[in-house]
Design a protein around this motif. Sequence first.
Motif, short mmCIF file in Angstrom:
data_model
loop_
_atom_site.label_atom_id
_atom_site.label_comp_id
_atom_site.label_asym_id
_atom_site.label_seq_id
_atom_site.Cartn_x
_atom_site.Cartn_y
_atom_site.Cartn_z
N LEU A 256 -4.29 -17.83 -6.01
CA LEU A 256 -3.51 -17.14 -4.87
C LEU A 256 -4.08 -15.68 -4.07
N ALA A 257 -4.86 -15.62 -4.56
CA ALA A 257 -5.15 -14.33 -3.64
C ALA A 257 -7.51 -14.30 -4.46
N PHE A 258 -7.03 -15.38 -3.99
CA PHE A 258 -8.62 -16.02 -3.69
C PHE A 258 -9.60 -14.95 -2.63
N VAL A 259 -8.60 -14.56 -2.07
CA VAL A 259 -9.98 -14.31 -0.90
C VAL A 259 -10.23 -12.35 -0.74
N LEU A 260 -9.61 -11.95 -2.46
CA LEU A 260 -9.86 -10.66 -2.66
C LEU A 260 -10.80 -11.15 -3.68
N ALA A 261 -10.57 -11.36 -4.25
CA ALA A 261 -11.89 -12.32 -4.88
C ALA A 261 -13.09 -11.72 -5.08
N GLY A 262 -13.79 -10.68 -3.51
CA GLY A 262 -15.06 -10.22 -3.90
C GLY A 262 -14.04 -9.06 -2.77
N VAL A 263 -13.04 -8.23 -2.85
CA VAL A 263 -13.19 -7.49 -2.36
C VAL A 263 -13.37 -6.58 -2.71
N GLY A 264 -12.90 -6.29 -4.55
CA GLY A 264 -13.28 -5.37 -5.46
C GLY A 264 -14.20 -4.49 -4.92
N PRO A 265 -15.24 -5.48 -5.11
CA PRO A 265 -16.44 -5.56 -5.56
C PRO A 265 -17.33 -4.15 -4.09
N LEU A 266 -16.39 -5.04 -3.08
CA LEU A 266 -17.13 -4.18 -1.39
C LEU A 266 -15.80 -2.80 -1.49
N ALA A 267 -14.73 -3.15 -2.07
CA ALA A 267 -14.23 -1.50 -1.76
C ALA A 267 -14.60 -0.19 -2.45
N LEU A 268 -15.14 -0.16 -3.66
CA LEU A 268 -15.83 0.45 -4.55
C LEU A 268 -17.33 1.06 -3.88
N SER A 269 -17.91 0.63 -3.39
CA SER A 269 -19.11 0.93 -2.99
C SER A 269 -18.54 0.99 -1.69
N ILE A 270 -18.14 0.95 -0.87
CA ILE A 270 -17.45 1.81 0.42
C ILE A 270 -16.02 2.91 -0.29
N LEU A 271 -15.94 2.88 -0.80
CA LEU A 271 -14.55 3.27 -0.87
C LEU A 271 -15.28 5.32 -1.62
N SER A 272 -16.28 4.61 -2.44
CA SER A 272 -17.56 5.55 -3.10
C SER A 272 -18.62 6.20 -2.51
N GLU A 273 -18.39 6.53 -0.86
CA GLU A 273 -20.05 6.33 -0.16
C GLU A 273 -18.71 6.59 0.81
N THR A 274 -17.19 7.08 1.39
CA THR A 274 -16.83 7.72 2.49
C THR A 274 -16.08 8.44 1.44
N TYR A 275 -15.74 8.44 0.19
CA TYR A 275 -15.30 9.66 -0.84
C TYR A 275 -17.14 10.78 -0.63
#
Length: 489
Positions: A256-275
């Motif tokens: 049911l949350a299939f659209v988030l299946a690839g958001v986790g790694p995306l978020a970690l990369s973006i959040l890490s660079e932003t921080y």
Amino acid sequence: MSWNVLGKVCAQILLFGVSILLTRYLGKERLGIYATLLVIPVFVRLLNQFGLETLINKKLPELMVADPTGRQGRYLVQKLLLVRGLTTLGFGAFLYLCLPYYLALIKMPELMEYRFALIAYFFIITLNSIFSTLFMTRLEYKTVTLAETACALLNLCFLGIFIYLDYGIFGVLYAYILSTAINILIYFGLALKDLKGETQAPDWQEMRPLARASYFITLLSFGLITQSDVLLMNYFQVEPAGIGFYHLAVGLGGMLAFVLAGVGPLALSILSETYTRESAEGLSRIWCQIVGFASFLTVPVFVFAFFNAESLIHFVYGEQFGQAGKVLAVYILFVGTATIAGLDFVTSTLFILHRRDTVVRVTVEGSLINIGLNLILIPLYQEMGAVAGTGFAMVYMVFRQLFVIQKQMDIFPVLPTVGKCLLLSLLAVIPAQMFAIIIWDQILLTAMLYVLAFVILLTILKPFTETQAEVLSAIHPKAPIWINGFVRH
């Protein structure tokens, strides 16, 4: 973002087809045996992770910023791939030797015939994990999308052939093994050219503690994943049909949350660079944007599935699995709450904020809670007890980590967005459920009415602000074309 969402939608549609096909083919008894078998390679994969995926996700973006030549990043990837290959061979031998003892423990020695299929399955999921993480971290989502979609399509085709030949559980396992092996070969061929060239050893000072913490968390999290529930259900001699219901409910609930299946790694990369660039203030802004965006992708789906769980199971998998509807409804209540609260982002955020100790501590607490509840609830309530124990531990961990995160950055701006989405979803489900109760209980018509009601409410109430539209426009320039009708000017 577009390629990521498109890829997950396409792949999950195909995998949903795989799920329907294998579930209807195996039936509730053999589906329980299939779930019991999957526990084995997945558990050994946990032993074999050693935090390598986390190192790639966390350190590779930082090295790309610090060393634009790419030599340090290339060195890191080469070493991690070599380590993964060697440890995979070692744990493959471990699985071969220890499988008879495990099957004796759960009193199912007849499953020994699947030994080589399980070893091959372990090799495939272990190698595919690190290659997909590499491409996701490098933000090559077009490549990942095409590869994963092709893999899911091949899986569906192989499964159809093996079902026609009536290969049973072997056919289901080897359909996945063959399709994913082809996917790994594609990844390896594409990555090979980037792995060649000059290298330079990076500073390993932070990497080893990070890998150890991630690996420790992985081991401790075994009490939190569904495989531990299946193991305990086997230990308490729950019927294979009950295990099949559990496997079906958890699998469908996760989809049911299939659209988030690839958001986790995306978020970690973006959040890490932003921080790294903007510290906690920039991290807070991006975090709220990502979690708010994710809520509009998940909340409506969870709300509809909760109110229509039994009809959904009956329509998709057949009448023999109707009992799984109640199990699915209970699981949705927990996993939906955890997902909406940021399940896919809280751990990554704590890593970025250098709060690894908090992640370890919360993981230990959650694992102990889950195992303790399972030991009490499974003997009493069978598969329903396993769902309740896992769900409660999941929700506890998310809110426990959010409590720590909010001390270092402001996460409250996301609450109005999540609240609006939940309110609109609950309002939209009322006419859909009235139609199903009074006129005709047909899941497709109910879903169409729900979507129509949700869109009408968005048009009337216009929950989005111009600022949110501008932020979405920065992510995707064409987004305002379809969102403009829902913006309050």
